[in-house]
Write an enzyme that holds these catalytic residues in place. Structure first.
Site, PDB file in Angstrom:
ATOM      1  N   LYS A 195       0.841  -1.197   0.000  1.00  0.00           N
ATOM      2  CA  LYS A 195       0.000   0.000   0.000  1.00  0.00           C
ATOM      3  C   LYS A 195       0.880   1.251   0.000  1.00  0.00           C
ATOM      4  O   LYS A 195       1.556   1.548   0.972  1.00  0.00           O
ATOM      5  CB  LYS A 195      -0.913   0.043   1.235  1.00  0.00           C
ATOM      6  N   GLU A 270      10.217   0.743  10.356  1.00  0.00           N
ATOM      7  CA  GLU A 270      11.236   1.777  10.182  1.00  0.00           C
ATOM      8  C   GLU A 270      10.526   3.094  10.443  1.00  0.00           C
ATOM      9  O   GLU A 270       9.682   3.512   9.660  1.00  0.00           O
ATOM     10  CB  GLU A 270      11.813   1.669   8.766  1.00  0.00           C
ATOM     11  N   CYS A 304      13.548  10.438   7.303  1.00  0.00           N
ATOM     12  CA  CYS A 304      13.465   9.902   8.658  1.00  0.00           C
ATOM     13  C   CYS A 304      14.784  10.040   9.401  1.00  0.00           C
ATOM     14  O   CYS A 304      14.820  10.207  10.604  1.00  0.00           O
ATOM     15  CB  CYS A 304      13.025   8.447   8.613  1.00  0.00           C
ATOM     16  N   GLU A 401       9.976  15.065  16.227  1.00  0.00           N
ATOM     17  CA  GLU A 401      10.272  14.996  14.795  1.00  0.00           C
ATOM     18  C   GLU A 401       9.363  15.986  14.064  1.00  0.00           C
ATOM     19  O   GLU A 401       8.142  15.902  14.152  1.00  0.00           O
ATOM     20  CB  GLU A 401      10.002  13.572  14.280  1.00  0.00           C
TER      21      GLU A 401
HETATM   22  P1  NAI Z   1       1.906   7.989   8.656  1.00  0.00           P
HETATM   23  O1  NAI Z   1       2.749   7.168   9.544  1.00  0.00           O
HETATM   24  O2  NAI Z   1       0.496   8.252   9.057  1.00  0.00           O
HETATM   25  O3  NAI Z   1       1.851   7.339   7.184  1.00  0.00           O
HETATM   26  C1  NAI Z   1       2.763   6.392   6.663  1.00  0.00           C
HETATM   27  C2  NAI Z   1       2.008   5.281   5.955  1.00  0.00           C
HETATM   28  O4  NAI Z   1       1.193   4.601   6.897  1.00  0.00           O
HETATM   29  C3  NAI Z   1       1.067   5.738   4.852  1.00  0.00           C
HETATM   30  O5  NAI Z   1       1.037   4.779   3.817  1.00  0.00           O
HETATM   31  C4  NAI Z   1      -0.276   5.766   5.552  1.00  0.00           C
HETATM   32  O6  NAI Z   1      -1.369   5.629   4.679  1.00  0.00           O
HETATM   33  C5  NAI Z   1      -0.160   4.569   6.464  1.00  0.00           C
HETATM   34  N1  NAI Z   1      -1.023   4.594   7.644  1.00  0.00           N
HETATM   35  C6  NAI Z   1      -1.486   5.664   8.331  1.00  0.00           C
HETATM   36  N2  NAI Z   1      -2.270   5.264   9.346  1.00  0.00           N
HETATM   37  C7  NAI Z   1      -2.306   3.922   9.316  1.00  0.00           C
HETATM   38  C8  NAI Z   1      -2.949   2.922  10.116  1.00  0.00           C
HETATM   39  N3  NAI Z   1      -3.712   3.248  11.154  1.00  0.00           N
HETATM   40  N4  NAI Z   1      -2.745   1.625   9.795  1.00  0.00           N
HETATM   41  C9  NAI Z   1      -1.966   1.274   8.762  1.00  0.00           C
HETATM   42  N5  NAI Z   1      -1.359   2.167   7.974  1.00  0.00           N
HETATM   43  C10 NAI Z   1      -1.515   3.475   8.243  1.00  0.00           C
HETATM   44  O7  NAI Z   1       2.646   9.367   8.406  1.00  0.00           O
HETATM   45  P2  NAI Z   1       1.994  10.742   7.922  1.00  0.00           P
HETATM   46  O8  NAI Z   1       0.701  10.969   8.617  1.00  0.00           O
HETATM   47  O9  NAI Z   1       1.997  10.766   6.468  1.00  0.00           O
HETATM   48  O10 NAI Z   1       3.065  11.777   8.472  1.00  0.00           O
HETATM   49  C11 NAI Z   1       3.049  12.177   9.837  1.00  0.00           C
HETATM   50  C12 NAI Z   1       4.440  12.196  10.401  1.00  0.00           C
HETATM   51  O11 NAI Z   1       5.000  10.889  10.387  1.00  0.00           O
HETATM   52  C13 NAI Z   1       5.449  13.018   9.638  1.00  0.00           C
HETATM   53  O12 NAI Z   1       5.362  14.370   9.960  1.00  0.00           O
HETATM   54  C14 NAI Z   1       6.732  12.397  10.082  1.00  0.00           C
HETATM   55  O13 NAI Z   1       7.101  12.904  11.338  1.00  0.00           O
HETATM   56  C15 NAI Z   1       6.393  10.941  10.233  1.00  0.00           C
HETATM   57  N6  NAI Z   1       6.792  10.174   9.031  1.00  0.00           N
HETATM   58  C16 NAI Z   1       7.946   9.446   9.089  1.00  0.00           C
HETATM   59  C17 NAI Z   1       8.388   8.777   7.965  1.00  0.00           C
HETATM   60  C18 NAI Z   1       9.649   7.986   7.980  1.00  0.00           C
HETATM   61  O14 NAI Z   1      10.247   7.781   6.934  1.00  0.00           O
HETATM   62  N7  NAI Z   1      10.080   7.465   9.103  1.00  0.00           N
HETATM   63  C19 NAI Z   1       7.671   8.849   6.687  1.00  0.00           C
HETATM   64  C20 NAI Z   1       6.428   9.565   6.756  1.00  0.00           C
HETATM   65  C21 NAI Z   1       6.047  10.224   7.891  1.00  0.00           C
END
Ligand code: NAI
Ligand code: MG
Length: 497
Positions: A195, A270, A304, A401
């Site tokens: 996804k 990660e 990240c 972050e």
């Molecule tokens: P997120 O963690 O919500 O999204 C990442 C992925 O997880 C997306 O594909 C999203 O659709 C999916 N996702 C979201 N909620 C989920 C759930 N309940 N169950 C399963 N999958 C789910 O991150 P978001 O909201 O885009 O960004 C928020 C913050 O997260 C950012 O500001 C940043 O701090 C952090 N982040 C960290 C990343 C990294 O590479 N470690 C990448 C993206 C965001």
């Protein structure tokens, strides 16, 4: 502002409603719903994409299960499997311009960066992992069985694929994160339901076409775009998924662990970071100053492992801060498709609001911007590269972050105290050290609680090296030989002769 010409194939790709990939077929969502993906440099709709939810995930998991249990995939020799995975890398490079353009339009990153980094790194990951398909050897041994005196034994281990793997990826490096996850999963012989992030589904959907073109059998890779709370959550909780691999926020990482508990599927995570980047006065400042700036401003801080806490030893603090501030001010912020852009927009309105709220909070808490500090007054989600000083260890901009182009700096005196300060975070993804004293560099490399320590460099992601985090930055490692552990089961076969 010269604009890089749009690849006509890209126009064609974004003009049509994008379906999802299930069982080798491109299909609409069962609900018929679609969602919009936006160009963050304008805020305008870029494309309409099939919106997968629980029902589509279920269908995709069934297709993956069938492909894994009954399809030709499991009958390929490791060499044949490896060659197909290698071919994905070749096809990525053959379509480099098109993929880089899709990445820029959907994510916002500069085209030149996507072309020079995201695309070749993605190809290389498939090339590197393809070689492992033929090297997943077990071992033979002669066991000791004290309660069967005089008996003879032959025992060996087999490395087998885990089965059906769910993969949930973020929007900061859409194609590369897909590569990090698909490369090892496929080389080890698994079937996948992937996804992509709702903000950036396009390059991954194009990759799905290339994966079929490479000859990966139908159903081995299924791609279901959709939202996290619906499609993502359904994938993490699905009882017929054997493993889930997630990259994203620490907050959602914890939800993934809870969702996975139902059938105790394997989990690799990660997650976030707030990585320390440490500059000593004896560093080569020609490298260290731009290095410290780009440790955060690369990919607009949406990385990240971004080195967002800058520690500079006191005697060099003012000079390094002045140099990093100048570097920040020199960066040209603009649309990713403009040739002279160094830094594009943030990925979404949500990220824009989150990052600008941190800038506000930082100012209220007493941090001072010596570069940037504001959003740009123009359409799209642009924020100035920002350097904050007068920071305190309890400020939210120091602890949390931000995931935007916001770097916070502090002076330090004492080497003994430094490691404690640098490790004073719930995260442990990365760290950087800039010095010409190799003994100091290696001592710190040992003391820093982080999955990756960079010395005199930053933001390097070679396929050969494992990547992952200590503490709340995650579970397990991606890339390198280490990732194979999380995509295989080891079976013991014990024979009495
Ligand atoms: P997120 O963690 O919500 O999204 C990442 C992925 O997880 C997306 O594909 C999203 O659709 C999916 N996702 C979201 N909620 C989920 C759930 N309940 N169950 C399963 N999958 C789910 O991150 P978001 O909201 O885009 O960004 C928020 C913050 O997260 C950012 O500001 C940043 O701090 C952090 N982040 C960290 C990343 C990294 O590479 N470690 C990448 C993206 C965001
Ligand atoms: Mg979220």
């Amino acid at each position: 502002m010269a604009i890089v010409e749009l690849d006509p194939l890209v126009r064609e790709f974004t003009a049509k409603e994008r379906p999802m990939l299930i069982g080798g077929e491109w299909v609409p969502a069962m609900s018929g719903n679609t969602f919009e993906t936006y160009d963050p440099s304008t805020g305008e709709v870029l494309a309409h994409v099939a919106e997968g939810d629980k029902a589509d995930i279920d269908r995709a998991v069934k297709a993956a299960r069938r492909a894994f249990d009954e399809g030709p995939w499991g009958k390929l020799t490791p060499s044949e499997r490896g060659r197909l995975v290698h071919r994905i890398g070749d096809l990525i490079m053959e379509h480099a311009d098109e993929l880089a353009t899709l990445e820029t339009l959907d994510n916002g990153k500069p085209f030149a960066v996507a072309k020079a980094a995201d695309i070749p790194l993605s190809a290389d990951l498939f090339w590197y992992m393809s070689g492992w398909a033929t090297k997943l050897d077990g071992r033979t041994t002669e066991p000791h069985v004290p309660y069967k005196p005089g008996s003879e034994w032959h025992a060996y281990t087999r490395r087998e694929p885990v089965g059906v793997v769910g993969q949930i990826i973020p929007w900061n490096f859409p194609l590369l994160m897909a590569a990090w996850k698909l490369g090892p999963a496929l080389s080890c012989g698994n079937a996948v339901v992937l996804k992509p992030a709702e903000q950036t589904p396009l390059s991954v959907l194009r990759l799905g076409e290339l994966i079929l073109e490479a000859g990966i059998p139908p159903g081995v890779v299924n791609i279901v775009p959709g939202y996290g709370e619906t499609a993502g959550a359904a994938l993490a909780a699905h009882p017929d998924v054997d493993k889930v691999a997630f990259t994203g926020s620490t907050e959602v990482g914890k939800l993934i662990v809870e969702a996975a508990a139902g059938n105790l599927k394997k989990v690799s995570l990660e997650l976030g970071g707030k990585s320390p980047n440490i500059v000593f006065p004896d560093a080569d400042m020609e490298k260290a100053i731009p290095g410290a700036a780009m440790a955060t401003f690369f990919n607009h801080g949406q990385c990240c492992i971004a080195g967002t806490r800058l520690f500079v030893q006191k005697s060099a603090f003012d000079d390094v801060v002045a140099g990093v501030a100048d570097h920040a001010k020199s960066l040209k912020v603009g649309p990713g498709m403009a040739e002279d852009t160094d830094m594009g927009p943030l990925v979404s309105k949500e990220q824009f609001e989150r990052v600008t709220a941190y800038l506000q909070k930082g100012a209220t808490e007493g941090a001072r911007a010596v570069a940037g500090g504001r959003a740009l007054e123009r359409p799209g989600y642009f924020v100035e590269p920002t350097l904050l000083v007068d920071t305190e260890p309890d400020m939210s901009i120091w602890r949390e972050e931000i995931f935007g182009p916001v770097l916070a700096a502090t002076p330090f005196d004492d080497l003994d105290e430094l490691a404690r300060q640098a490790n004073d975070t719930p995260y442990g993804l990365g760290a950087g050290v800039w010095t010409q004293d190799i003994s100091k560099a290696h001592k710190l490399a040992k003391l820093l609680k982080a999955g990756t320590v960079y010395v005199n460099t930053y933001n390097i992601f070679p396929a050969e090296m494992p990547f992952g985090g200590y503490k709340e930055s995650g579970w397990g490692r991606e890339m390198g030989p280490e990732v194979l552990e999380s995509y295989t089961e080891t079976k013991s076969v014990i024979c009495e002769l």
